[in-house]
Motif scaffolding. Structure first.
Motif, PDB file in Angstrom:
ATOM      1  N   GLN A 178       0.819  -1.208   0.000  1.00  0.00           N
ATOM      2  CA  GLN A 178       0.000   0.000   0.000  1.00  0.00           C
ATOM      3  C   GLN A 178       0.858   1.264   0.000  1.00  0.00           C
ATOM      4  O   GLN A 178       0.374   2.338  -0.348  1.00  0.00           O
ATOM      5  N   GLU A 179       2.110   1.123   0.366  1.00  0.00           N
ATOM      6  CA  GLU A 179       3.015   2.270   0.407  1.00  0.00           C
ATOM      7  C   GLU A 179       4.047   2.248  -0.718  1.00  0.00           C
ATOM      8  O   GLU A 179       4.457   3.309  -1.198  1.00  0.00           O
ATOM      9  N   ILE A 180       4.450   1.054  -1.143  1.00  0.00           N
ATOM     10  CA  ILE A 180       5.576   0.914  -2.068  1.00  0.00           C
ATOM     11  C   ILE A 180       5.306  -0.203  -3.072  1.00  0.00           C
ATOM     12  O   ILE A 180       4.786  -1.262  -2.713  1.00  0.00           O
ATOM     13  N   LEU A 184      10.617   6.561  -6.789  1.00  0.00           N
ATOM     14  CA  LEU A 184       9.896   7.324  -7.804  1.00  0.00           C
ATOM     15  C   LEU A 184       8.610   7.833  -7.176  1.00  0.00           C
ATOM     16  O   LEU A 184       7.659   7.078  -6.951  1.00  0.00           O
ATOM     17  N   ALA A 185       8.589   9.109  -6.839  1.00  0.00           N
ATOM     18  CA  ALA A 185       7.423   9.724  -6.199  1.00  0.00           C
ATOM     19  C   ALA A 185       6.601  10.460  -7.256  1.00  0.00           C
ATOM     20  O   ALA A 185       6.901  10.424  -8.446  1.00  0.00           O
ATOM     21  N   GLY A 186       5.558  11.157  -6.806  1.00  0.00           N
ATOM     22  CA  GLY A 186       4.689  11.842  -7.759  1.00  0.00           C
ATOM     23  C   GLY A 186       3.619  10.891  -8.256  1.00  0.00           C
ATOM     24  O   GLY A 186       3.831   9.677  -8.376  1.00  0.00           O
ATOM     25  N   GLY A 187       2.468  11.429  -8.584  1.00  0.00           N
ATOM     26  CA  GLY A 187       1.329  10.585  -8.909  1.00  0.00           C
ATOM     27  C   GLY A 187       1.416   9.866 -10.235  1.00  0.00           C
ATOM     28  O   GLY A 187       0.755   8.842 -10.428  1.00  0.00           O
ATOM     29  N   ILE A 188       2.224  10.346 -11.181  1.00  0.00           N
ATOM     30  CA  ILE A 188       2.219   9.757 -12.523  1.00  0.00           C
ATOM     31  C   ILE A 188       2.696   8.309 -12.486  1.00  0.00           C
ATOM     32  O   ILE A 188       2.095   7.426 -13.101  1.00  0.00           O
ATOM     33  N   ALA A 189       3.789   8.042 -11.761  1.00  0.00           N
ATOM     34  CA  ALA A 189       4.315   6.674 -11.706  1.00  0.00           C
ATOM     35  C   ALA A 189       3.322   5.736 -11.027  1.00  0.00           C
ATOM     36  O   ALA A 189       3.067   4.626 -11.509  1.00  0.00           O
ATOM     37  N   PRO A 192      18.175  -0.659  -5.245  1.00  0.00           N
ATOM     38  CA  PRO A 192      16.752  -1.007  -5.329  1.00  0.00           C
ATOM     39  C   PRO A 192      15.929   0.200  -5.798  1.00  0.00           C
ATOM     40  O   PRO A 192      16.211   1.334  -5.410  1.00  0.00           O
ATOM     41  N   VAL A 193      14.947  -0.060  -6.640  1.00  0.00           N
ATOM     42  CA  VAL A 193      14.096   0.999  -7.191  1.00  0.00           C
ATOM     43  C   VAL A 193      12.651   0.726  -6.792  1.00  0.00           C
ATOM     44  O   VAL A 193      12.167  -0.411  -6.907  1.00  0.00           O
ATOM     45  N   TYR A 194      11.971   1.774  -6.325  1.00  0.00           N
ATOM     46  CA  TYR A 194      10.609   1.627  -5.823  1.00  0.00           C
ATOM     47  C   TYR A 194       9.711   2.738  -6.384  1.00  0.00           C
ATOM     48  O   TYR A 194      10.159   3.865  -6.599  1.00  0.00           O
ATOM     49  N   ILE A 195       8.445   2.409  -6.556  1.00  0.00           N
ATOM     50  CA  ILE A 195       7.415   3.408  -6.842  1.00  0.00           C
ATOM     51  C   ILE A 195       6.681   3.716  -5.541  1.00  0.00           C
ATOM     52  O   ILE A 195       6.251   2.795  -4.835  1.00  0.00           O
ATOM     53  N   VAL A 196       6.561   4.984  -5.218  1.00  0.00           N
ATOM     54  CA  VAL A 196       5.869   5.409  -3.997  1.00  0.00           C
ATOM     55  C   VAL A 196       4.364   5.466  -4.274  1.00  0.00           C
ATOM     56  O   VAL A 196       3.910   6.141  -5.194  1.00  0.00           O
TER      57      VAL A 196
END
Length: 360
Positions: free
Chosen positions: A131-133, A295-300, A333-337
């Motif tokens: 739910q977070e990442i 990667l923050a921001g709503g687009i991702a 490591p790469v994550y989408i927020v």
């Protein structure tokens, strides 16, 4: 992430996220390094005379949810440069002065840049909570573990494609965290194939200057890619015509909503993700964030299927000409927020973390 709370740390923090469209104010309970949002109020920024009005309205609303509370401190984030605890934003008709807020309401107030707040929210996220990442695994399905740069010292980086492209990084030393500003969204953009070279030339001819990553990896960037693709392909479907008459600020969600209905819409966002990957690649080599690139921001978050599909993002993120550099990229490591309220949690954490540095 939890730390032992010092006796003089505030119990209740007023956290704010002030934007051109909405002003969000939240009452945050400090629970020894983690934070609980007790109440949140959102107001239309253009309808406000000033921030004091919003704070007064919010405090009255908070009373219904948390009777008898007392605000001990405030941290307010806003888009724009902050100098001497004051910001004059370009998209709001009033300024934000932390010292004036302090005098008016009686609690110490810190003003920070909006992306600084996002950065301070990153350490509060649980990378194992979907739910977070959302993790972006390697093409072989593996996922590198978070690691430290040196024992007790970690580095994390954030790239946030929203209206523009925000970039920042954090250095964690024991229980202290410092978010540092960066202007990576305004570096030169490096094309990496024939299409991106054509796009770079298109934007150069349109603006008379070499384009920067923000001109492609952002909401503004998606609109720019739309204009390029329509001209390149002569696209003229009803969906494309309908999107074309929208203001550029409204084009990105309309394009996203039609990726399964129009091949040009899909191609636009696939190109956006590919360029995002290369920008993230370059930032990662600059910061070496072994505790994660976020990667923050709503687009991702809203288009994560295009990031995951066919390993589109990670294939380009990991690609490098130098064999010795590939393991460096593979270790990050790469994550989408996923959490859209990260800036409010981050503002609360920013007050605590910056107080540790200011007290020394």
């Amino acid at each position: 992430m939890k730390t032992d709370r010092a006796k003089n740390e505030p119990s209740y923090i007023l956290a704010g996220d002030i934007g051109g469209t909405n002003t969000s104010l939240a009452l945050m309970k400090n629970n020894g390094g983690s934070f609980e949002m007790k109440s949140r109020q959102v107001y239309s920024t253009p309808k406000l005379d000033n921030l004091s009005q919003a704070i007064q309205l919010a405090v009255e609303a908070f009373q219904a949810d948390v009777p008898g509370f007392k605000i001990d401190a405030a941290c307010l984030s806003i888009a724009g440069p902050v100098v001497d605890n004051r910001c004059v934003p370009t998209n709001i008709s009033w300024s934000l002065d932390g010292d004036e807020i302090s005098r008016e309401f009686g609690f110490p107030t810190l003003v920070i840049n909006d992306f600084t707040a996002v950065c301070y929210g990153i350490p509060l996220l649980d990378v194992n909570n979907p739910q977070e990442i959302t993790p972006l695994p390697h093409p072989d399905g593996s996922m590198p573990e978070q690691s430290e740069y040196l024992p007790g010292i970690g580095v994390q980086a954030v790239a946030g494609a929203g209206t523009g492209l925000g970039v920042g990084y954090l250095v964690e030393e024991q229980e202290r965290i410092l978010a540092l500003p960066a202007e990576g969204g305004h570096m030169d953009f490096a094309p990496f194939n024939e299409v991106t070279r054509e796009l770079q030339l298109f934007m150069f001819e349109r603006n008379g200057a070499y384009p920067e990553p923000e001109m492609f990896v952002s909401g503004i960037g998606i609109a720019n890619i739309f204009h390029f693709m329509r001209k390149k392909k002569g696209a003229d479907s009803k969906i494309i015509r309908d999107i074309d008459v929208l203001p550029d600020s409204e084009k990105p969600p309309a394009i996203s909503a039609n990726i399964d209905n129009d091949p040009v819409c899909r191609e636009i966002l696939e190109l956006f993700v590919s360029m995002y990957a290369r920008v993230a690649h370059n930032l990662s080599l600059a910061f070496i964030p072994k505790k994660g690139l976020f990667l923050a921001g709503g687009i991702a978050a809203k288009n994560k299927q295009l990031f995951l599909e066919n390993n589109r993002f990670m294939n380009l993120f990991l690609h490098n000409f130098q064999p010795s550099i590939r393991p460096v990229l593979a270790s990050i490591p790469v994550y989408i927020v996923e959490d859209y309220k990260i800036s409010l949690y981050g503002a609360a954490n920013a007050y605590i973390q910056l107080s540790k540095f200011l007290s020394h």
